[in-house]
Design an enzyme around this catalytic site. Structure first.
Site, PDB file in Angstrom:
ATOM      1  N   HIS A 153       0.831  -1.205   0.000  1.00 51.60           N
ATOM      2  CA  HIS A 153       0.000   0.000   0.000  1.00 51.60           C
ATOM      3  C   HIS A 153       0.867   1.258   0.000  1.00 51.60           C
ATOM      4  CE1 HIS A 153      -4.051  -1.833   1.051  1.00 51.60           C
ATOM      5  NE2 HIS A 153      -3.208  -2.851   1.124  1.00 51.60           N
ATOM      6  N   ASP A 176      -6.281   5.548   2.584  1.00 50.81           N
ATOM      7  CA  ASP A 176      -6.146   4.162   2.153  1.00 50.81           C
ATOM      8  C   ASP A 176      -7.348   3.385   2.687  1.00 50.81           C
ATOM      9  OD1 ASP A 176      -5.045   1.260   2.978  1.00 50.81           O
ATOM     10  OD2 ASP A 176      -3.841   1.988   1.316  1.00 50.81           O
TER      11      ASP A 176
END
Length: 338
Positions: free
Chosen positions: A16, A110
């Site tokens: 990520h 995120d």
């Protein structure tokens, strides 16, 4: 003239984080006057090395490390997603401090940092999501509420933009357990639908069916699909190496015949128990197929993203003699491959 800033808040796992960093570079490339600030909660040493490398090679990106004393010592009993909720007061103070010096044009979250959505939106800051899973998975994810209404686990789901699939194909944490994790999935899905937009690391021509569905608003039948922005493919350059494993993997791949290798990688949190790993190993060996396989060490139960990994030798996780028997056709690496 007052400066402008974009704040990125990624999950600190490497898959990520790298994508978010590359997106930060892309923003700065097209809008060099913008300040790019990436917020980081405490994380593993090899990721800290990556952050240090990016800081040295890309001065346009500033990493703001959040304090490491927010999560209590006994937090291992809780679910890891709760860690980000504990950081919300820090997140609030950080955004207020930044906004006192610069105009925050947007906060980009995120999937796992969803807890901060209420912080940024309460401050009336445009809030976006950077979704690393692709358009097809997003079509499914925006329908998480449908899963929670499910009465019969023998049902099939047939969503726009995604092939039909059986309820049993869903991870239990989404469908059955109704625990902290399933609530996180549901809350994130709802917040994404109400965000200023969703940013995808994909491109037109790769997932046309799913992208057409998202753009037509068919993913959320009872609501409005937010704008979807395609920014992919975002791929880290060679100057930002994560660790020495990268060179080992690429050298090995370069020595293999073209289009001959199967790549097995299940994400930063794709952890399997010993029995599952051995079944995968048996299948790979019997297939006689060339492979590159990323095997992650199981983390402690209930650990949060900054927790220490339980170090287990790869040999102890796989069938006896597997690495020797497959060394001519396969490569097994621990925890990370580019």
């Amino acid at each position: 003239m007052e400066s402008s800033t974009v704040v990125l808040y990624p999950d600190p796992t490497i898959g990520h984080l790298v994508s978010m960093v590359e997106f930060g570079k892309l923003i700065h490339k097209h809008h060099p006057s913008l300040n790019i600030i990436i917020l980081i909660i405490p994380t593993h040493n090899h990721i800290n090395k990556y952050i240090d490398t990016v800081s040295a090679t890309t001065p346009s990106i500033t990493f703001h490390r959040l304090p490491d004393d927010v999560v209590p010592p006994d937090f291992s009993k809780e679910h890891l997603d709760r860690a980000f909720e504990l950081y919300n007061p820090i997140m609030l103070n950080t955004l207020v401090t930044i906004s006192a010096k610069s105009i925050i044009k947007g906060v980009i979250l995120d999937f796992f940092t969803n807890a901060a959505f209420k912080v940024s939106t309460n401050l009336h800051i445009p809030t976006y999501y950077f979704f690393t899973g692709g358009a097809s998975l997003l079509c499914v994810f925006l329908n998480v509420l449908t899963f929670h209404k499910l009465k019969d686990t023998n049902d099939y789901f047939d969503f726009h933009g995604f092939p039909p699939f059986h309820a049993s194909d869903l991870p239990p944490l989404i469908l059955i357990e109704r625990n902290i994790s399933s609530k996180h999935f549901l809350n994130t899905s709802i917040n994404m639908a109400n965000s200023s937009g969703i940013i995808l690391n994909t491109f037109t021509g790769f997932e046309e069916r799913s992208l057409d569905t998202l753009r037509s608003g068919k993913c959320i039948p009872e609501g409005v699909t937010p704008p979807v922005y395609l920014v992919g493919p975002l791929i880290a350059g060679g100057e930002d190496q994560v660790d020495s494993t990268e060179n080992e993997c690429l050298k090995w791949l370069d020595s293999q015949p073209s289009k001959s290798v199967v790549f097995l990688c299940f994400g930063s949190r794709g952890v399997f128990d010993k029995k599952q790993l051995k079944e995968i190993a048996i299948g790979l060996e019997r297939s006689e197929q060339r492979f590159l396989w990323v095997v992650r060490d199981p983390p402690p139960v209930g650990s949060y993203p900054g927790g220490k990994l339980k170090q287990v030798g790869v040999e102890g996780l796989l069938p006896e003699g597997f690495l020797t028997r497959t060394r001519e056709k396969g490569l097994v690496v621990r925890n990370w491959a580019p």
